[in-house]
Design a protein around this motif. Sequence first.
Motif, PDB file in Angstrom:
ATOM      1  N   ASP A   1       1.653  15.815  -9.719  1.00 33.15           N
ATOM      2  CA  ASP A   1       2.734  16.030  -8.758  1.00 33.15           C
ATOM      3  C   ASP A   1       2.623  15.076  -7.572  1.00 33.15           C
ATOM      4  OD1 ASP A   1       3.731  18.059 -10.326  1.00 33.15           O
ATOM      5  OD2 ASP A   1       2.783  19.677  -9.165  1.00 33.15           O
ATOM      6  N   LEU A   2       1.387  14.697  -7.230  1.00 29.03           N
ATOM      7  CA  LEU A   2       1.182  13.773  -6.117  1.00 29.03           C
ATOM      8  C   LEU A   2       1.530  12.333  -6.496  1.00 29.03           C
ATOM      9  CD1 LEU A   2      -2.178  15.083  -4.606  1.00 29.03           C
ATOM     10  CD2 LEU A   2       0.118  15.303  -3.640  1.00 29.03           C
ATOM     11  N   GLY A   3       1.694  12.073  -7.801  1.00 28.83           N
ATOM     12  CA  GLY A   3       2.096  10.746  -8.241  1.00 28.83           C
ATOM     13  C   GLY A   3       1.063   9.986  -9.040  1.00 28.83           C
ATOM     14  N   PHE A   4      -0.102  10.599  -9.308  1.00 25.18           N
ATOM     15  CA  PHE A   4      -1.130   9.911 -10.088  1.00 25.18           C
ATOM     16  C   PHE A   4      -0.836  10.060 -11.580  1.00 25.18           C
ATOM     17  CE2 PHE A   4      -3.222  10.804  -6.059  1.00 25.18           C
ATOM     18  CZ  PHE A   4      -3.777   9.573  -5.776  1.00 25.18           C
ATOM     19  N   ARG A   5      -1.046   8.965 -12.314  1.00 19.43           N
ATOM     20  CA  ARG A   5      -0.750   8.952 -13.739  1.00 19.43           C
ATOM     21  C   ARG A   5      -1.980   8.626 -14.587  1.00 19.43           C
ATOM     22  NH1 ARG A   5       2.458  11.489 -11.979  1.00 19.43           N
ATOM     23  NH2 ARG A   5       4.722  11.264 -11.903  1.00 19.43           N
ATOM     24  N   ARG A   6      -3.106   8.342 -13.959  1.00 26.66           N
ATOM     25  CA  ARG A   6      -4.327   8.027 -14.704  1.00 26.66           C
ATOM     26  C   ARG A   6      -5.465   8.902 -14.196  1.00 26.66           C
ATOM     27  NH1 ARG A   6      -6.011   3.070 -13.239  1.00 26.66           N
ATOM     28  NH2 ARG A   6      -7.423   2.940 -15.006  1.00 26.66           N
ATOM     29  N   LEU A   7      -6.166   9.536 -15.140  1.00 30.04           N
ATOM     30  CA  LEU A   7      -7.254  10.445 -14.804  1.00 30.04           C
ATOM     31  C   LEU A   7      -8.435  10.175 -15.710  1.00 30.04           C
ATOM     32  CD1 LEU A   7      -8.398  13.060 -13.410  1.00 30.04           C
ATOM     33  CD2 LEU A   7      -7.337  14.335 -15.284  1.00 30.04           C
TER      34      LEU A   7
ATOM     35  N   ALA B   1       0.081  10.122   1.055  1.00 30.66           N
ATOM     36  CA  ALA B   1       0.467   8.943   1.837  1.00 30.66           C
ATOM     37  C   ALA B   1       0.098   7.663   1.102  1.00 30.66           C
ATOM     38  CB  ALA B   1      -0.206   8.985   3.210  1.00 30.66           C
ATOM     39  N   PHE B   2      -1.038   7.676   0.394  1.00 27.53           N
ATOM     40  CA  PHE B   2      -1.454   6.504  -0.370  1.00 27.53           C
ATOM     41  C   PHE B   2      -0.433   6.177  -1.451  1.00 27.53           C
ATOM     42  CE2 PHE B   2      -3.251   5.056  -4.371  1.00 27.53           C
ATOM     43  CZ  PHE B   2      -3.850   3.862  -4.004  1.00 27.53           C
ATOM     44  N   VAL B   3      -0.026   7.181  -2.215  1.00 30.36           N
ATOM     45  CA  VAL B   3       0.942   6.955  -3.289  1.00 30.36           C
ATOM     46  C   VAL B   3       2.250   6.409  -2.716  1.00 30.36           C
ATOM     47  CG1 VAL B   3       2.321   8.079  -5.072  1.00 30.36           C
ATOM     48  CG2 VAL B   3      -0.081   8.679  -4.800  1.00 30.36           C
ATOM     49  N   ALA B   4       2.666   6.949  -1.563  1.00 24.68           N
ATOM     50  CA  ALA B   4       3.914   6.494  -0.949  1.00 24.68           C
ATOM     51  C   ALA B   4       3.803   5.052  -0.457  1.00 24.68           C
ATOM     52  CB  ALA B   4       4.280   7.412   0.206  1.00 24.68           C
ATOM     53  N   ALA B   5       2.610   4.668  -0.001  1.00 30.50           N
ATOM     54  CA  ALA B   5       2.425   3.335   0.567  1.00 30.50           C
ATOM     55  C   ALA B   5       2.150   2.272  -0.479  1.00 30.50           C
ATOM     56  CB  ALA B   5       1.283   3.349   1.585  1.00 30.50           C
ATOM     57  N   SER B   6       1.671   2.676  -1.649  1.00 29.46           N
ATOM     58  CA  SER B   6       1.284   1.694  -2.673  1.00 29.46           C
ATOM     59  C   SER B   6       2.387   1.536  -3.698  1.00 29.46           C
ATOM     60  CB  SER B   6      -0.015   2.123  -3.364  1.00 29.46           C
ATOM     61  OG  SER B   6       0.128   3.421  -3.912  1.00 29.46           O
ATOM     62  N   SER B   7       3.462   0.879  -3.311  1.00 30.56           N
ATOM     63  CA  SER B   7       4.564   0.638  -4.233  1.00 30.56           C
ATOM     64  C   SER B   7       4.214  -0.499  -5.172  1.00 30.56           C
ATOM     65  CB  SER B   7       5.835   0.300  -3.450  1.00 30.56           C
ATOM     66  OG  SER B   7       5.620  -0.826  -2.639  1.00 30.56           O
ATOM     67  N   GLY B   8       4.765  -0.456  -6.367  1.00 32.21           N
ATOM     68  CA  GLY B   8       4.473  -1.503  -7.340  1.00 32.21           C
ATOM     69  C   GLY B   8       3.148  -1.269  -8.044  1.00 32.21           C
ATOM     70  N   ASP B   9       2.569  -2.338  -8.558  1.00 32.00           N
ATOM     71  CA  ASP B   9       1.345  -2.228  -9.342  1.00 32.00           C
ATOM     72  C   ASP B   9       0.079  -2.432  -8.520  1.00 32.00           C
ATOM     73  OD1 ASP B   9       2.832  -1.808 -11.634  1.00 32.00           O
ATOM     74  OD2 ASP B   9       3.001  -3.953 -12.061  1.00 32.00           O
ATOM     75  N   ARG B  10       0.185  -2.821  -7.264  1.00 29.87           N
ATOM     76  CA  ARG B  10      -1.002  -3.068  -6.453  1.00 29.87           C
ATOM     77  C   ARG B  10      -0.969  -2.213  -5.199  1.00 29.87           C
ATOM     78  NH1 ARG B  10      -2.013  -7.932  -4.118  1.00 29.87           N
ATOM     79  NH2 ARG B  10      -4.202  -7.406  -3.983  1.00 29.87           N
ATOM     80  N   PRO B  11      -2.086  -1.503  -4.972  1.00 28.94           N
ATOM     81  CA  PRO B  11      -3.182  -1.384  -5.937  1.00 28.94           C
ATOM     82  C   PRO B  11      -2.881  -0.315  -6.973  1.00 28.94           C
ATOM     83  CG  PRO B  11      -3.713  -0.134  -3.970  1.00 28.94           C
ATOM     84  CD  PRO B  11      -2.374  -0.785  -3.705  1.00 28.94           C
ATOM     85  N   SER B  12      -3.380  -0.504  -8.182  1.00 28.39           N
ATOM     86  CA  SER B  12      -3.265   0.553  -9.178  1.00 28.39           C
ATOM     87  C   SER B  12      -4.152   1.710  -8.733  1.00 28.39           C
ATOM     88  CB  SER B  12      -3.694   0.050 -10.557  1.00 28.39           C
ATOM     89  OG  SER B  12      -5.072  -0.271 -10.561  1.00 28.39           O
ATOM     90  N   SER B  13      -3.844   2.913  -9.190  1.00 29.37           N
ATOM     91  CA  SER B  13      -4.591   4.073  -8.728  1.00 29.37           C
ATOM     92  C   SER B  13      -4.947   4.984  -9.890  1.00 29.37           C
ATOM     93  CB  SER B  13      -3.780   4.853  -7.693  1.00 29.37           C
ATOM     94  OG  SER B  13      -2.555   5.297  -8.249  1.00 29.37           O
TER      95      SER B  13
END
Length: 246
Positions: free
Chosen positions: A199-205, A164-176
Motif C-alpha cells: 500500500d505504501l508503494g513498494f513492489r519488491r520484497l 515520503a520516500f516513495v513520493a519523492a523517488s519518481s521514475g526508476d532512480r532510486p529503485s526501492s
Amino acid sequence: LLKEFARRPGLRRFLAGHRRLDPEAFLWPVIADVTQGCNLSCRMCWRPGAPRRERASPALFKRLGSAVLPHAREIMFGCRHEPMLHPGLARGIAALDAARRRQGLDRRIGLLTSGTLLEEDILRRLVSAGLDAVMFSVQTTHARTYAALQPPAVWKDVEARLKAFVAASSGDRPSSAVQMLLMAPTLAHVVSSVRRLGDLGFRRLRLLQMVAAPPPADADVVLFSGPRGKELRAVDGGMRLPAKGL
C-alpha cells in the motif's frame, strides 16, 4: 579469475564467444560498512556494546572505486551499521559514480538502511551523487512488535518516512525494495506487513531467514529446515505455525 577478466579483455571475449559464458555472471555483489555506528539497538543485531565512531575515509571510497568496483556487480553500503550516519556518504557515492563512468562500467550503487534518518533533501543529494537503489530493513509493520525489535524507532514515524520516500523517488532512480527477517515475533504479521508495504508503494520484497542470533534474540529464531524445522502454513489469508507452535 576476476583479476584476469580485468587485465585481459581478450579472455572475456573468448569466454563469451567460444565458451558461451557471460563473465558478468561471475561478478558478486559487495556489501561494505562505511560506519561503525547505528542509531538503533535492534534485538537481532550482533553489533556489540556502544557503537564506535569510526567512518570510512575519502581514500577508502576511492579505493572501492579502483580496486573493488571493476569486479563487483554492485556495491551496497550498510550491513550491521547505519550508512546514513556517515556525513560524507553523498561525496563517497559521487566518487564511486565518477569511477564507474571513467571505467565505462555498468554497476549499481545502493544502500541498506532502516529508513529512520532518510530525509527527502538527503535522498535528493544521494540520488544526484549517483545512488541507484535503496533497500529498507523493515521486519514488520505491526507497531508494537516493530518497537520491541528495533528500539528506539517508532513504526508510525518510519512509515511516514517510507511514504515520503516513495513520493519523492519518481521514475526508476532510486529503485526501492524491503528486506524482512522471518522471526518468531513477526510471523503472525507477515501477510499484513506485506500488504501494508504494498500500500505504501513498494513492489519488491526480500524475505530472509535467520540461522543464528545474538543472545537477546536467540528465542526469536525459527528454522524452516532440518530436524528443528517448523512448517509455515497459509490459512485464511494469514500465516500461522502448526498446532504445536514453537
